[in-house]
Design a protein around this motif. Structure first.
Motif, PDB file in Angstrom:
ATOM      1  N   GLU A  30      -9.398  -3.692   6.188  1.00  0.00           N
ATOM      2  CA  GLU A  30      -9.599  -4.647   5.105  1.00  0.00           C
ATOM      3  C   GLU A  30     -10.062  -6.013   5.599  1.00  0.00           C
ATOM      4  OE1 GLU A  30      -9.398  -4.189   1.937  1.00  0.00           O
ATOM      5  OE2 GLU A  30      -8.257  -2.346   1.611  1.00  0.00           O
ATOM      6  N   ASP A 127       2.002  -3.884  -8.353  1.00  0.00           N
ATOM      7  CA  ASP A 127       1.400  -2.837  -9.183  1.00  0.00           C
ATOM      8  C   ASP A 127       0.524  -3.443 -10.268  1.00  0.00           C
ATOM      9  OD1 ASP A 127       2.781  -0.967  -7.685  1.00  0.00           O
ATOM     10  OD2 ASP A 127       4.503  -0.925  -9.048  1.00  0.00           O
ATOM     11  N   GLU A 130      -2.856  -4.339  -8.897  1.00  0.00           N
ATOM     12  CA  GLU A 130      -3.719  -3.166  -8.737  1.00  0.00           C
ATOM     13  C   GLU A 130      -4.339  -2.759 -10.064  1.00  0.00           C
ATOM     14  OE1 GLU A 130      -1.182  -0.285  -6.980  1.00  0.00           O
ATOM     15  OE2 GLU A 130      -1.467  -1.032  -4.928  1.00  0.00           O
ATOM     16  N   THR A 134      -7.437  -6.154  -8.849  1.00  0.00           N
ATOM     17  CA  THR A 134      -7.299  -7.033  -7.694  1.00  0.00           C
ATOM     18  C   THR A 134      -6.739  -6.222  -6.531  1.00  0.00           C
ATOM     19  OG1 THR A 134      -6.876  -8.935  -9.118  1.00  0.00           O
ATOM     20  CG2 THR A 134      -6.234  -9.147  -6.811  1.00  0.00           C
ATOM     21  N   ASN A 135      -7.261  -6.455  -5.353  1.00  0.00           N
ATOM     22  CA  ASN A 135      -6.768  -5.765  -4.169  1.00  0.00           C
ATOM     23  C   ASN A 135      -5.557  -6.517  -3.630  1.00  0.00           C
ATOM     24  OD1 ASN A 135      -6.277  -4.536  -1.724  1.00  0.00           O
ATOM     25  ND2 ASN A 135      -8.424  -4.474  -1.086  1.00  0.00           N
ATOM     26  N   PRO A 136      -4.344  -6.062  -3.930  1.00  0.00           N
ATOM     27  CA  PRO A 136      -3.160  -6.815  -3.492  1.00  0.00           C
ATOM     28  C   PRO A 136      -3.002  -6.833  -1.979  1.00  0.00           C
ATOM     29  CG  PRO A 136      -2.514  -4.692  -4.402  1.00  0.00           C
ATOM     30  CD  PRO A 136      -3.980  -4.840  -4.652  1.00  0.00           C
ATOM     31  N   TYR A 218       6.305  -5.429   1.713  1.00  0.00           N
ATOM     32  CA  TYR A 218       5.425  -4.562   0.938  1.00  0.00           C
ATOM     33  C   TYR A 218       6.064  -3.207   0.652  1.00  0.00           C
ATOM     34  CZ  TYR A 218       0.665  -3.617  -0.733  1.00  0.00           C
ATOM     35  OH  TYR A 218      -0.444  -3.388  -1.524  1.00  0.00           O
TER      36      TYR A 218
END
Length: 259
Positions: A30, A127, A130, A134-136, A218
């Protein structure tokens, strides 16, 4: 029955190692892909770096004074107090500054990251990110790990300076050494390899603090209890890994010096 329990424990260990491997691999994937969360990275750099300055300043200054005062009697027995600046510079630059900075970061930054991401996880905010496209992982994990990786080396260099200044005050008070003479002796005792090795170690320590805090937060669960466990385990695990990394890097650096 005992064999079954042991097998289950081994399964959990290997499963955890696999999750860690996937988590780290996803970070390196990423980090090079757009979009780049520049504003969030800068915000986290401010949080990790600037907000840590008061604690780092006080700790580094005290370390310089205390280490000098503790070392002076031993050198005085051999009439070698003139070697004090060289001894201080070697100890601070090679070991104390990067290690102390990393430990403080693990306690302050690592626990904060673990608790923050753990709270977002158990309240399902991750969650929700997502669902909203949006890419958490990019926003929460990559930005924080990059911030710790970049700022811990900068804080380490600052700790070196503050600790050496604290040591100078102690040396000047007892030996009346001028600041010019003091820093000439300080820099004559260390090499570029010492500074380079400390910076490299600091990058590794910063990556460890950020990665451990993000991973624990996470993957936290069990409500508010899980948030507390994530914060606590972030600190304990990061400190343990930092000491292991310090030991391994010291052996590698000493091997390089031997050539």
């Amino acid at each position: 029955m005992r064999k079954y329990v042991t097998t289950r424990r081994l399964d959990r260990v290997f499963l955890e190692l696999y999750r860690i491997y996937i988590f780290i691999g996803r970070f390196f994937k990423e980090v090079f892909l757009p979009p780049y969360e520049a504003k969030e990275i800068l915000a986290q750099c401010y949080e990790v770096g600037v907000r840590s300055l008061p604690l780092i300043s006080l700790t580094g200054f005290i370390i310089g004074i205390v280490f000098t005062n503790q070392s002076r009697p031993s050198l005085a027995e051999f009439g070698a107090t003139s070697w004090l600046p060289a001894l201080i510079s070697i100890a601070i630059v090679r070991a104390l500054a990067p290690l102390v900075t990393a430990i403080i970061a693990a306690g302050r930054v690592g626990s904060s990251i673990g608790a923050e991401l753990g709270s977002m996880k158990v309240t399902e905010q991750i969650d929700a990110m997502e669902v909203s496209a949006t890419n958490p992982f990019k926003f929460l994990v990559v930005s924080r790990v990059l911030a710790t990786t970049l700022m811990i080396p900068a804080l380490t260099m600052y700790t070196m300076f503050v600790a050496l200044m604290g040591a100078y005050l102690s040396v000047h008070q007892n030996e009346l050494t001028s600041i010019t003479t003091y820093f000439v002796q300080v820099f004559s005792a260390i090499s570029f390899l010492d500074i380079f090795a400390s910076v490299i170690k600091s990058f590794l320590f910063g990556f460890t603090v950020g990665m451990v805090g993000c991973y624990k937060g996470y993957h936290s669960s069990k409500g508010t209890e899980g948030v507390g466990k994530a914060a606590n385990s972030s600190v304990v695990t990061a400190m343990f890994l930092i000491f292991i990394e310090e030991l391994l890097t010291m052996q590698i650096i000493n091997a390089i010096r031997a050539f």
